[in-house]
Design an enzyme around this catalytic site. Structure first.
Site, PDB file in Angstrom:
ATOM      1  N   LYS A   1      60.316  38.614  23.571  1.00  0.00           N
ATOM      2  CA  LYS A   1      59.049  38.173  23.274  1.00  0.00           C
ATOM      3  C   LYS A   1      58.895  36.624  22.880  1.00  0.00           C
ATOM      4  O   LYS A   1      58.135  36.119  22.124  1.00  0.00           O
ATOM      5  CB  LYS A   1      58.277  39.050  22.060  1.00  0.00           C
ATOM      6  CG  LYS A   1      58.135  40.333  22.369  1.00  0.00           C
ATOM      7  CD  LYS A   1      57.255  40.768  23.203  1.00  0.00           C
ATOM      8  CE  LYS A   1      56.833  42.348  23.186  1.00  0.00           C
ATOM      9  NZ  LYS A   1      56.029  42.700  24.504  1.00  0.00           N
ATOM     10  N   CYS A   2      59.969  36.124  23.510  1.00  0.00           N
ATOM     11  CA  CYS A   2      60.202  34.605  23.189  1.00  0.00           C
ATOM     12  C   CYS A   2      59.553  33.626  24.190  1.00  0.00           C
ATOM     13  O   CYS A   2      59.590  34.071  25.361  1.00  0.00           O
ATOM     14  CB  CYS A   2      61.616  34.397  22.926  1.00  0.00           C
ATOM     15  SG  CYS A   2      62.420  32.739  22.483  1.00  0.00           S
ATOM     16  N   GLY A   3      59.409  32.519  23.864  1.00  0.00           N
ATOM     17  CA  GLY A   3      58.804  31.437  24.692  1.00  0.00           C
ATOM     18  C   GLY A   3      60.062  31.265  25.811  1.00  0.00           C
ATOM     19  O   GLY A   3      59.462  30.673  26.866  1.00  0.00           O
TER      20      GLY A   3
ATOM     21  N   THR B   1      61.994  33.271  27.098  1.00  0.00           N
ATOM     22  CA  THR B   1      62.160  34.747  27.923  1.00  0.00           C
ATOM     23  C   THR B   1      62.371  34.477  29.367  1.00  0.00           C
ATOM     24  O   THR B   1      63.293  35.114  29.969  1.00  0.00           O
ATOM     25  CB  THR B   1      61.225  35.830  27.425  1.00  0.00           C
ATOM     26  OG1 THR B   1      61.307  35.926  26.053  1.00  0.00           O
ATOM     27  CG2 THR B   1      61.414  37.151  28.252  1.00  0.00           C
TER      28      THR B   1
END
Length: 175
Positions: free
Chosen positions: A46-48, A50
């Site tokens: 759920k990371c920018g 990813t």
């Protein structure tokens, strides 16, 4: 502290305890990759950053025949990896076609950090040691398990800087 350990060893006849492994590949989790150049990365779904999973797979595919591997270590230290190990694996494969080795979700910073990251953050090149600051930090590992380079989260693994570093390590056949 070292002085105390030496004094104790003089009186007990035992050697002081080692500070840690001399090589990443001395750790059982990653020992089977000894002899390969590796890019170790802490991942999160759920990371920018990813979408870098796609780049990591591309780099893995481009160099794996030459003795290169990407090793993914999912972590929820930054509250961006809520899934179970199975969910993480499925997400990476289905959404990003990432098939490089993924390990069990575990901590990469703080007191609870796993042994792999204890080694990495202490063995990184001078000026690049210290805690992992965010998801998708990358550590380039030599064939003999030393940290050759550390790349920040925002440096995509498909960028020239990272690829050049990988190619330089792969060119060192006897390292």
């Amino acid at each position: 502290m070292l002085f105390l350990a030496v004094v104790v060893s003089l009186f007990t006849g035992s050697a002081p305890a080692a500070e840690g492994p001399a090589s990443l590949y001395e750790l059982s989790d990653v020992a089977k990759y000894k002899g390969q150049v590796a890019l170790v990365v802490n991942t999160a779904s759920k990371c920018g950053f990813t979408p870098q999973l796609t780049s990591l797979q591309k780099v893995f595919d481009a160099y794996k025949a030459k003795g290169f591997v990407v090793l993914g270590f999912p972590s929820d230290d930054f509250r961006q990896e809520p899934g179970s190990d199975k969910e993480i694996q499925e997400f990476c494969e289905l959404k990003y076609r990432a098939k490089f080795p993924l390990f069990k979700k575990a901590s990469v910073k703080g007191e609870a950090k796993q042994p792999v990251y204890k080694y990495l953050v202490n063995a990184a090149p001078e000026g690049r040691t210290g805690e992992v600051a965010w998801n998708f930090e990358k550590f380039l590992i030599t064939r003999d398990g030393k940290v050759a380079a550390r790349f920040p989260s925002d440096e995509d693994p498909a960028e020239k800087t990272v690829r050049d570093a990988i190619e330089a390590e792969l060119a060192k056949k006897g390292s």
